[in-house]
Motif scaffolding. Structure first.
Motif, PDB file in Angstrom:
ATOM      1  N   PHE A  18      11.484  39.415 -91.451  1.00 60.24           N
ATOM      2  CA  PHE A  18      12.875  39.376 -90.977  1.00 60.24           C
ATOM      3  C   PHE A  18      13.416  37.941 -90.908  1.00 60.24           C
ATOM      4  N   PRO A  19      14.765  37.852 -90.954  1.00 59.46           N
ATOM      5  CA  PRO A  19      15.407  36.564 -90.686  1.00 59.46           C
ATOM      6  C   PRO A  19      15.640  36.466 -89.189  1.00 59.46           C
ATOM      7  N   GLY A  20      14.644  35.969 -88.453  1.00 52.15           N
ATOM      8  CA  GLY A  20      14.752  35.990 -87.002  1.00 52.15           C
ATOM      9  C   GLY A  20      15.373  34.728 -86.437  1.00 52.15           C
ATOM     10  N   LEU A  21      14.771  33.589 -86.832  1.00 53.71           N
ATOM     11  CA  LEU A  21      15.170  32.340 -86.193  1.00 53.71           C
ATOM     12  C   LEU A  21      16.244  31.633 -87.004  1.00 53.71           C
ATOM     13  N   ARG A  22      17.370  31.434 -86.396  1.00 52.55           N
ATOM     14  CA  ARG A  22      18.448  30.762 -87.104  1.00 52.55           C
ATOM     15  C   ARG A  22      18.809  29.493 -86.353  1.00 52.55           C
ATOM     16  N   LEU A  23      18.649  28.334 -86.996  1.00 55.73           N
ATOM     17  CA  LEU A  23      19.005  27.072 -86.353  1.00 55.73           C
ATOM     18  C   LEU A  23      20.513  27.036 -86.118  1.00 55.73           C
ATOM     19  N   ARG A  24      20.919  26.294 -85.091  1.00 54.91           N
ATOM     20  CA  ARG A  24      22.337  26.225 -84.754  1.00 54.91           C
ATOM     21  C   ARG A  24      23.167  25.737 -85.924  1.00 54.91           C
ATOM     22  N   ASN A  25      22.651  24.705 -86.626  1.00 59.65           N
ATOM     23  CA  ASN A  25      23.400  24.184 -87.768  1.00 59.65           C
ATOM     24  C   ASN A  25      22.743  24.577 -89.070  1.00 59.65           C
ATOM     25  N   GLU A  26      22.351  25.833 -89.147  1.00 60.37           N
ATOM     26  CA  GLU A  26      21.669  26.249 -90.375  1.00 60.37           C
ATOM     27  C   GLU A  26      22.604  26.099 -91.556  1.00 60.37           C
TER      28      GLU A  26
END
Lengths: 361, 414
Positions: B285-293
C-alpha cells in the motif's frame, strides 16, 4: 553519510599477524610474497612435530609445533586440537598484534574480472578499518566503498556504523561445500565474482569459513576458538563454523560488525569428499541442534567483555548441548580452558595476570 | 569432448520431459543421482521423488526444486506509473522484455498532458477518471509515485513487476542486456532462505549451492514474496546524498541475488520491484506520505514504508524477500534537482522515528494472514507512532483504507 576515503590503504605491517596452519609445506607463500612479505607470520605446524616445515626465504616468522604448544600451555594445551587445522587458533592466542589474517596453505592469489591479481590482505584491512552496518540492510551493500553510499530510506542515525570485528572473504574455484554437496557436484567450480562486501545483519547466523579470514584480535580475539576437532574427537571440519557461531552471537551482543564478501582467493585443492564425510558426519546432524541453540542464546547485560560472553556461552553449551552428546561437555570445558589460556598469555595492558592484586590499567 | 552414451542421451531426454514424469521411484538410485546432477538447477522436479527419507538426498537445490514451479507469462502483470507523458523511449527500450506480458499503465492523476505510448503492446491505461470512478471518494492519495498502487489494486494477476518510467534495461558485465522481468520471475519462483545466511548468496543459482555449515533442514527455503532490484547509473539516494555526491554514479554490477535475513530491516525501493500480488497485495500500500511529497523519488518514502511493513509481515508469516539482481539503468533526469528538496526534507526525522519502532515490532501469533497482519500493524502504528508525527496517523488510516479497498477491489485473481 559515508565519506569517500581516497587515501591509500595503510599497510598495518606492525599491527597485523598472518596465521597459517600447515602440515605439509609453505610453498604457496611464494605466490603471496608481493603481498605478505612485509608482515610477520605465525605458523602453526600440525601433525608430526619432528617434521621440518620449510618456510620460503625472506619471510619474518615464528613457528610453533605440537611440542611448543605443549610447552607453552602446559596442561591447558588440551584445548588446542591436534591433526586438524583448528590448531591455528593457537596462533591467535600467541600473537601480540591487533589484527589477524588467517589463510589455508592451499589458497592462492585470485584474479579479479579485469585480470588483475587480488591483494586479499589489503581488502581485508579496508574491510576492518571501515565500519559495519548490522542494524539495517543497505541494498547497495557496503556504503563506505568508493562509488557506493547509503540508499534512500537508510536512517541517518545509523550511518556512522559500528566497529568491524570480522572480515570474511570468499573463494573462487573450489567452493567451500560440505561432503554431501561435493559428492553430488564434484565438478562444480565457483566462477562467479560477486563484487560486494556486506555486513551480516544483527541476529543472523552464518557459516564462517576459516580459509580466508581476518579479524580484529583486540575486539573479538577470545571468541575465535576453533574448538576440539581432529584426532581423538568425534567431529572435524566444523572448527571454523563453531568459532563463527560463537563470534556472531558475541559481536551481536557487543554491537560489533561482521562483514562478508570480497576479497576472493583462489582455492586450489578439493579435499577428498569421502574423508570429509567421515569427519563431518556428526556435525551434519549436530548442527540441526546447534543452530537453534545459537539462535536462542541470550547474553546477560553484565557480559560486557568478550571473555565474559564466551564463558557465559560455555556455561550454556554445557547446560543445553551436553544432552545432545557428551562431546559438548568436553567442548564446554575446553572453551573455559581456552579463555584461561588466553588471559594468561594476554594479560590486560600494563598489568600482570597473577593473583597479586588487580591488574593496573 | 566425449561422445554421448545411450545413458547420457536418455538422461538428457528425460530432463526435457521431466515435467511430465510423475514418478521416479522405479529408477535405480544411481540414475536418480545422475539425473539430479545433470538437472540442477534447471526446471521443476515432479512432486513424487524416489522413496528415500528427504534428508539423504536433500542437497539444497534438489529438495528446493520440489517446491519451485515455473511462472507462466499469463500470471504476470507489468505495472508502470506514468509520471512523464512521453513513454516512447521507455517502451521501445523495454519492448523485447515486456511484449509477452499484459501491461497496466497508471497515469499520475496530476498530469494533464496526454500519454504517448507506442503500439504493439497488450496494454491498458488507467487515468484519474478511472481511479475516481473505481474508488469513488478514497482517503488515499494516488498522485505521483503512489499511482502505481492503483495498478496493483486492479491487476488480476498473481505476480506484479513494477519499474519506474525513467529506467531502461541495463547491461551486465559481459555487455548483454539484462532481462529484468525474467530475473524478477526467477527470484520469485525460487525459494528464499531467510533463516541462515548463505555466504555464496543465492544457493539456487547455477554454479552455486549452500556452503559447508548450512543446516540441511533449512535448505528447502521458503516462498519468496518480494524481489527488490537495483539501479545502475543514478542510484536511489536521499536528497542529501544526491547533493553531496552529485557526480557519483553507480557503476558496480554486483552479480548476486540474496535473501534478506529474518529480522533484518531493509529499504525496499519501488524503482525496480516485483512481488506476489496474490499473497502480499494487502500490504503493498501507499501508506506513508511525506508532507511535501513530490514527483522525484527522493521526495517520497512511500515505498520504503511499504517495504518495511511487507518485511515485518513476511518475517511473521514465514515468507522471504530477496534483493540484488536485476539491475535497471536509471537516468539522470532527477539528479541535479535535489537541492530544492533539502530545505524541508522530512524523511530524516521520519526514518529516525520509524527505526526503533520496527526494531521492536513483533506481530501476534494469531495474525496468520497478510490482512490480519496489516490490521494489527495499522493499530500499532496509530498507537505508537501516531503521537510522534501526524504523518503516521495518516499512514495508519491509509493502511486500514487499503485493507478495505483490497477486500472490495483487489482480492480477485484470474
Amino acid at each position: 553519510m559515508a565519506s569517500a576515503s581516497r587515501a591509500a590503504t595503510p599497510l598495518l605491517k606492525d599491527e597485523l599477524d598472518i596465521v597459517i596452519p600447515t602440515i605439509r609445506n609453505l610453498d604457496f607463500l611464494e605466490m603471496w610474497r608481493p603481498f605478505f612479505q612485509p608482515y610477520h607470520l605465525i605458523i602453526v605446524q600440525d601433525g608430526d612435530p619432528n617434521k621440518t616445515i620449510r618456510v620460503p626465504e625472506g619471510f619474518d616468522y615464528e613457528l610453533y609445533n605440537r611440542n611448543d604448544i605443549n610447552r607453552i600451555l602446559g596442561p591447558k594445551a588440551s584445548c588446542i586440537s591436534f591433526k586438524d587445522s583448528a590448531c591455528r587458533c593457537f596462533g591467535y592466542m600467541v600473537s601480540k598484534k591487533k589484527y589477524i589474517y588467517t589463510i589455508d596453505d592451499d589458497c592462492f592469489v585470485a584474479k579479479d574480472p579485469s585480470g588483475k591479481d587480488i591483494n586479499a590482505l589489503e581488502q581485508h584491512i579496508k574491510n576492518l578499518l571501515s565500519p559495519s552496518t548490522p542494524f539495517f540492510f543497505n541494498t547497495l551493500y557496503d556504503p563506505y566503498r568508493d562509488g557506493a553510499d547509503f540508499v534512500r530510506g537508510y536512517p541517518f542515525s545509523l550511518r556512522e556504523g559500528v566497529p568491524t570485528a570480522v572480515s570474511h572473504g570468499l573463494w573462487l574455484n573450489i567452493p567451500d561445500y560440505d561432503a554431501p554437496t561435493q559428492l553430488v557436484k564434484p565438478l562444480e567450480r565457483n566462477t562467479r565474482y560477486v563484487d560486494a562486501i556486506l555486513t551480516i545483519p544483527k541476529g543472523t547466523l552464518f557459516p564462517m569459513c576459516g580459509m580466508n579470514l581476518a579479524f580484529d584480535r583486540e575486539l573479538i580475539g577470545p571468541a575465535m576458538y576453533f574448538g576440539l576437532m581432529g584426532d581423538g574427537q568425534p567431529i572435524g571440519r566444523y572448527d571454523d563454523m563453531w568459532a563463527g557461531w560463537c563470534t556472531k552471537v558475541i559481536t551481536d551482543h557487543l554491537g560489533l560488525g561482521v562483514k562478508t564478501g570480497l576479497p576472493y582467493i583462489w582455492h586450489s585443492k578439493a579435499s577428498n569428499p569421502f574423508v570429509n564425510l567421515k569427519k563431518e558426519y556428526n556435525g551434519i546432524f549436530w548442527q540441526e541442534e546447534l543452530i537453534p541453540f545459537f539462535q536462542s542464546v541470550s547474553m546477560p547485560k553484565e557480559a560486557t567483555t568478550v571473555q565474559k560472553c564466551y564463558l557465559e556461552l560455555a556455561k550454556q553449551v554445557r547446560a543445553k548441548l551436553g544432552k545432545v552428546d557428551g562431546y559438548f561437555n568436553k567442548l564446554a570445558d575446553s572453551m573455559v580452558t581456552w579463555i584461561e589460556a588466553w588471559d594468561e598469555l594476554n594479560p590486560p595492558k600494563g598489568g600482570v595476570a597473577t593473583a597479586n592484586g588487580p591488574p593496573k590499567k | 569432448m566425449r561422445p554421448p552414451s545411450l545413458l547420457s542421451l536418455t538422461l538428457d531426454s528425460a530432463l526435457l520431459r521431466i515435467a511430465h514424469i510423475a514418478d521416479l521411484s522405479h529408477l535405480p538410485d544411481h540414475l536418480v543421482i545422475d539425473l539430479f546432477r545433470v538437472g540442477t538447477p534447471r526446471g521443476p522436479l515432479p512432486l513424487s521423488t524416489p522413496a528415500r527419507p528427504p534428508r539423504q538426498i536433500s542437497f539444497g537445490v534438489i529438495a528446493s526444486l520440489e517446491m519451485s514451479s515455473g511462472i507462466q507469462d499469463s500470471e504476470v502483470d507489468i505495472v508502470i506509473a506514468a509520471l512523464q507523458p512521453n513513454l516512447n523511449t521507455f517502451f521501445e527500450a523495454w519492448r523485447p522484455f515486456f511484449s509477452r506480458f499484459h501491461i497496466i499503465v497508471v497515469k499520475d492523476p496530476d498530469m494533464t498532458e496526454d500519454l504517448k505510448i507506442p503500439t504493439g503492446f497488450d496494454l491498458k491505461v488507467y487515468t484519474k477518471a478511472d481511479i475516481d470512478g473505481v474508488l469513488g471518494a478514497s482517503s488515499i492519495n494516488f498522485s505521483g509515485h503512489s499511482c502505481r498502487y492503483f495498478g496493483y489494486l486492479v491487476s488480476r494477476k498473481k505476480y506484479v513487476i513494477s519499474i519506474d518510467d525513467n529506467c531502461l534495461p541495463a547491461k551486465d558485465t559481459a555487455g548483454s542486456t539484462v532481462d529484468a522481468v525474467a530475473q524478477h520471475m526467477t527470484n520469485l519462483k525460487t525459494p528464499a532462505t531467510p533463516f541462515f545466511f548463505n555466504t555464496l548468496y543465492d544457493p539456487y543459482r547455477k554454479g552455486a549451492d549452500f556452503v559447508r555449515g548450512y543446516p540441511f533442514s533449512l535448505r528447502e527455503g521458503v516462498e519468496c514474496m518480494l524481489s527488490c532490484g537495483l539501479w545502475l547509473h543514478n542510484a536511489d539516494y536521499d536528497p542529501m546524498t544526491h547533493v553531496v555526491k552529485r557526480n557519483q554514479r553507480n557503476t558496480t554490477y554486483v552479480d548476486a541475488v540474496m535473501t534478506v535475513p529474518l529480522g533484518a530491516m531493509m529499504p525496499v525501493s519501488g524503482i525496480n520491484v516485483a512481488f506476489n500480488r496474490e499473497v502480499l497485495g494487502p500490504v503493498m500500500f501507499p501508506g506513508l506520505r511525506l508532507r511535501n511529497e513530490g514527483k522525484h523519488r527522493w521526495d517520497t518514502l512511500e515505498d520504503i514504508w511499504n517495504g518495511l511493513c511487507a518485511k515485518v509481515v513476511c518475517d511473521s508469516l514465514g515468507y522471504g524477500m530477496k534483493t540484488g539482481l536485476p539491475y535497471v539503468m536509471r537516468s539522470d533526469a532527477e539528479a541535479g534537482k535535489a537541492l530544492e528538496s533539502l530545505k524541508e526534507w522530512e524523511g530524516v526525522k521520519v526514518m529516525d522515528d520509524v527505526l526503533p519502532f520496527f526494531q521492536s515490532l513483533k506481530l501476534s501469533r494469531t495474525a496468520v494472514t497478510v490482512e490480519d497482519c496489516v490490521k494489527e500493524l495499522a493499530s500499532i502504528v496509530r498507537e505508537k507512532l501516531g503521537p510522534k508525527n501526524a504523518v503516521f496517523t495518516k499512514a495508519a488510516d491509509a493502511m486500514v483504507e487499503w485493507n478495505n479497498l483490497w477486500k472490495s477491489h483487489g482480492a480477485h485473481h484470474a
